[in-house]
Design a protein around this motif. Structure first.
Motif, mmCIF file in Angstrom:
data_model
loop_
_atom_site.group_PDB
_atom_site.id
_atom_site.type_symbol
_atom_site.label_atom_id
_atom_site.label_comp_id
_atom_site.label_asym_id
_atom_site.label_seq_id
_atom_site.Cartn_x
_atom_site.Cartn_y
_atom_site.Cartn_z
ATOM 1 N N GLY A 1 34.207 43.049 41.301
ATOM 2 C CA GLY A 1 33.836 41.725 40.829
ATOM 3 C C GLY A 1 34.992 40.767 40.633
ATOM 4 O O GLY A 1 34.781 39.612 40.252
ATOM 5 N N ASN A 2 36.219 41.225 40.892
ATOM 6 C CA ASN A 2 37.401 40.377 40.710
ATOM 7 C C ASN A 2 37.995 39.984 42.062
ATOM 8 O O ASN A 2 37.968 40.773 43.014
ATOM 9 C CB ASN A 2 38.464 41.107 39.883
ATOM 10 N N LEU A 3 38.528 38.788 42.142
ATOM 11 C CA LEU A 3 39.233 38.349 43.339
ATOM 12 C C LEU A 3 40.668 38.852 43.261
ATOM 13 O O LEU A 3 41.393 38.533 42.315
ATOM 14 C CB LEU A 3 39.221 36.830 43.446
ATOM 15 N N ILE A 4 41.062 39.684 44.222
ATOM 16 C CA ILE A 4 42.404 40.256 44.208
ATOM 17 C C ILE A 4 43.138 39.866 45.486
ATOM 18 O O ILE A 4 42.524 39.560 46.512
ATOM 19 C CB ILE A 4 42.366 41.795 44.060
ATOM 20 N N SER A 5 44.457 39.853 45.405
ATOM 21 C CA SER A 5 45.291 39.454 46.539
ATOM 22 C C SER A 5 45.633 40.654 47.407
ATOM 23 O O SER A 5 45.902 41.746 46.896
ATOM 24 C CB SER A 5 46.583 38.794 46.036
ATOM 25 N N ILE A 6 45.623 40.448 48.716
ATOM 26 C CA ILE A 6 45.933 41.506 49.675
ATOM 27 C C ILE A 6 47.383 41.354 50.125
ATOM 28 O O ILE A 6 47.822 40.261 50.473
ATOM 29 C CB ILE A 6 45.011 41.425 50.906
ATOM 30 N N LEU A 7 48.114 42.470 50.118
ATOM 31 C CA LEU A 7 49.512 42.483 50.540
ATOM 32 C C LEU A 7 49.674 43.360 51.769
ATOM 33 O O LEU A 7 49.124 44.467 51.839
ATOM 34 C CB LEU A 7 50.405 43.018 49.418
ATOM 35 N N ASN A 8 50.419 42.882 52.728
ATOM 36 C CA ASN A 8 50.810 43.675 53.893
ATOM 37 C C ASN A 8 52.298 43.980 53.829
ATOM 38 O O ASN A 8 53.054 43.331 53.098
ATOM 39 C CB ASN A 8 50.498 42.938 55.194
ATOM 40 N N PHE B 1 65.633 52.057 46.728
ATOM 41 C CA PHE B 1 65.135 50.771 47.191
ATOM 42 C C PHE B 1 65.966 49.652 46.582
ATOM 43 O O PHE B 1 66.418 49.752 45.441
ATOM 44 C CB PHE B 1 63.667 50.589 46.798
ATOM 45 N N ARG B 2 66.122 48.570 47.332
ATOM 46 C CA ARG B 2 66.866 47.419 46.830
ATOM 47 C C ARG B 2 66.143 46.144 47.219
ATOM 48 O O ARG B 2 65.818 45.930 48.390
ATOM 49 C CB ARG B 2 68.287 47.374 47.405
ATOM 50 N N LEU B 3 65.884 45.313 46.220
ATOM 51 C CA LEU B 3 65.324 44.001 46.486
ATOM 52 C C LEU B 3 66.441 43.084 46.964
ATOM 53 O O LEU B 3 67.381 42.802 46.226
ATOM 54 C CB LEU B 3 64.676 43.432 45.224
ATOM 55 N N ASN B 4 66.323 42.637 48.205
ATOM 56 C CA ASN B 4 67.337 41.738 48.758
ATOM 57 C C ASN B 4 67.083 40.291 48.359
ATOM 58 O O ASN B 4 68.011 39.566 48.010
ATOM 59 C CB ASN B 4 67.361 41.852 50.283
ATOM 60 N N CYS B 5 65.821 39.885 48.430
ATOM 61 C CA CYS B 5 65.517 38.506 48.057
ATOM 62 C C CYS B 5 64.031 38.362 47.808
ATOM 63 O O CYS B 5 63.210 39.184 48.248
ATOM 64 C CB CYS B 5 65.997 37.515 49.113
ATOM 65 N N PHE B 6 63.681 37.306 47.115
ATOM 66 C CA PHE B 6 62.287 36.950 46.845
ATOM 67 C C PHE B 6 62.155 35.450 47.059
ATOM 68 O O PHE B 6 62.957 34.660 46.541
ATOM 69 C CB PHE B 6 61.898 37.314 45.413
ATOM 70 N N GLN B 7 61.136 35.072 47.826
ATOM 71 C CA GLN B 7 60.922 33.659 48.120
ATOM 72 C C GLN B 7 59.474 33.296 47.810
ATOM 73 O O GLN B 7 58.545 34.035 48.140
ATOM 74 C CB GLN B 7 61.223 33.366 49.596
ATOM 75 N N GLN B 8 59.294 32.156 47.155
ATOM 76 C CA GLN B 8 57.959 31.674 46.803
ATOM 77 C C GLN B 8 57.844 30.201 47.135
ATOM 78 O O GLN B 8 58.726 29.406 46.784
ATOM 79 C CB GLN B 8 57.691 31.908 45.311
ATOM 80 N N THR B 9 56.767 29.846 47.838
ATOM 81 C CA THR B 9 56.510 28.468 48.298
ATOM 82 C C THR B 9 57.750 27.849 48.941
ATOM 83 O O THR B 9 58.095 26.693 48.688
ATOM 84 C CB THR B 9 56.012 27.570 47.141
ATOM 85 N N PRO C 1 53.833 33.987 35.779
ATOM 86 C CA PRO C 1 52.993 34.987 36.444
ATOM 87 C C PRO C 1 53.498 35.315 37.838
ATOM 88 O O PRO C 1 54.325 34.589 38.409
ATOM 89 C CB PRO C 1 51.625 34.303 36.510
ATOM 90 N N PHE C 2 53.000 36.411 38.392
ATOM 91 C CA PHE C 2 53.285 36.761 39.774
ATOM 92 C C PHE C 2 52.577 35.769 40.694
ATOM 93 O O PHE C 2 51.518 35.239 40.358
ATOM 94 C CB PHE C 2 52.789 38.173 40.073
ATOM 95 N N PRO C 3 53.141 35.529 41.873
ATOM 96 C CA PRO C 3 52.431 34.677 42.841
ATOM 97 C C PRO C 3 51.196 35.397 43.358
ATOM 98 O O PRO C 3 51.072 36.626 43.250
ATOM 99 C CB PRO C 3 53.471 34.480 43.951
ATOM 100 N N GLN C 4 50.275 34.641 43.915
ATOM 101 C CA GLN C 4 49.077 35.218 44.526
ATOM 102 C C GLN C 4 48.944 34.816 45.993
ATOM 103 O O GLN C 4 47.976 35.195 46.652
ATOM 104 C CB GLN C 4 47.841 34.790 43.738
ATOM 105 N N SER C 5 49.919 34.056 46.477
ATOM 106 C CA SER C 5 49.950 33.671 47.886
ATOM 107 C C SER C 5 51.311 33.028 48.152
ATOM 108 O O SER C 5 52.081 32.749 47.226
ATOM 109 C CB SER C 5 48.825 32.682 48.219
ATOM 110 N N ASP C 6 51.607 32.823 49.428
ATOM 111 C CA ASP C 6 52.787 32.073 49.861
ATOM 112 C C ASP C 6 54.074 32.571 49.204
ATOM 113 O O ASP C 6 54.832 31.804 48.616
ATOM 114 C CB ASP C 6 52.598 30.582 49.582
ATOM 115 N N ILE D 1 57.325 42.473 52.220
ATOM 116 C CA ILE D 1 56.016 42.578 51.598
ATOM 117 C C ILE D 1 55.519 41.153 51.384
ATOM 118 O O ILE D 1 56.230 40.321 50.810
ATOM 119 C CB ILE D 1 56.105 43.341 50.272
ATOM 120 N N TYR D 2 54.300 40.865 51.810
ATOM 121 C CA TYR D 2 53.837 39.482 51.791
ATOM 122 C C TYR D 2 52.311 39.425 51.676
ATOM 123 O O TYR D 2 51.612 40.414 51.909
ATOM 124 C CB TYR D 2 54.301 38.750 53.055
ATOM 125 N N PHE D 3 51.794 38.264 51.309
ATOM 126 C CA PHE D 3 50.364 38.066 51.098
ATOM 127 C C PHE D 3 49.660 37.705 52.400
ATOM 128 O O PHE D 3 50.185 36.950 53.215
ATOM 129 C CB PHE D 3 50.131 36.944 50.077
#
Length: 293
Positions: free
Chosen positions: A48-55, A181-189, A10-15, A38-40
């Motif tokens: 009624g659903n808990l959704i993640s906010i991205l800045n 657009f180009r994704l340079n990198c993705f980092q999780q935890t 799944p996609f991350p929801q934080s960090d 782009i980050y959480f």
């Protein structure tokens, strides 16, 4: 290689964060417009659903009519159904549009299926198709990977990876006119899971200290809101004006005394949509977005 993966990621929801570069190819050879992250930043309730906010945090953007400018602002909202393997996303302009398609990625698609995204960044539907399905080694695990083709069934080179998104920048499935657009990198935890060659993956550090400090002087919450909002300022609030995105004023309030906090009920005043709140203090005027659902 697809047989090497049966687990869904799944996609991350934080960090986690995505580092993206935006280019404009209306210039000969292309020119870099923006480098952003782009980050959480938290969670909120929506239908009624808990959704993640991205800045989104933007650095060294040129003066371009469709670039994001520079600084930091709200990017959008992410949620998902991990059982159905579907990721949903709405940007700040489409959150209140209940008829807009909010499916960002569906990891149940087959070769030849169409990929459409109506909700983010543009108000028209742009189609891509699944050209092939494969798996890719991310860290120590294999994840499903889609390769896309365009409406003329030409391979675009864009790939969509479970738990990461597209190689056009995580949330993009297509180029927009001369934009690329180009994704340079993705980092999780703290772990880099995707990295372009010769790119050093790290959090974006901007020089826009004043912009960040100014933003912290005023807060409006919850946002999105059902109409009951709280406004808090480090400086005494003198006046509040609320207008539509097109500039039509819909509410005005004068605040007496030295109040730095106030609550407003807009449930009977505003319909669902996005509005601008102009907050007047003795020092300056602050402008914030508010989404009413």
């Amino acid at each position: 290689m697809l047989a090497q993966t049966s687990r869904y990621f799944p996609f991350p929801q934080s960090d986690a964060f995505w580092r993206v570069t935006e280019y404009d190819y209306s210039y000969p050879g292309g020119v870099e417009i923006s480098d952003y992250q782009i980050y959480f930043v938290g969670d909120t309730l929506y239908n009624g659903n808990l959704i993640s906010i991205l800045n989104i945090k933007i650095e060294h953007a040129i003066n371009h009519p469709w670039s994001y400018g520079y600084g930091e602002r709200r990017f959008g909202y992410l949620w998902q159904d991990t059982i159905q393997k579907i990721v949903y996303f709405k940007d700040i302009f489409s959150l209140t549009c209940n008829t807009c398609d909010s499916v960002l990625y569906n990891f149940n698609l087959e070769v030849g299926d169409s990929v459409i995204n109506l909700n983010c960044f543009m108000q028209t539907g742009l189609y891509n198709y699944i050209h092939s399905i494969d798996s890719v080694l991310i860290g120590s695990d294999y994840r499903k990977k889609y390769t896309l083709e365009n409406g003329s069934h030409q391979v675009t080179g864009v790939e969509i990876i479970e738990g990461i998104g597209s190689t056009l920048g995580g949330f993009y499935q297509y180029d927009m006119f001369e934009q690329y657009f180009r994704l340079n990198c993705f980092q999780q935890t703290g772990v880099v899971l995707f990295n372009m060659p010769n790119y050093t993956c790290g959090e974006l550090v901007t020089n826009i200290i004043e912009t960040q400090d100014e933003a912290e002087k005023v807060s409006i919450y919850p946002n999105p809101s059902n109409g009951d909002i709280n406004i808090q300022s480090l400086l005494p609030i003198k006046e509040i004006r609320i207008s539509t995105i097109s500039g039509v004023e819909v509410k005005q309030m004068l605040i007496c005394g030295e109040e730095k906090r106030t609550a407003i009920n807009l449930t009977s005043t505003l319909t669902s949509g996005m509005y601008l709140i102009h907050l007047f203090t003795e020092e300056k005027v602050y402008v914030k977005y508010i989404v009413i659902y």
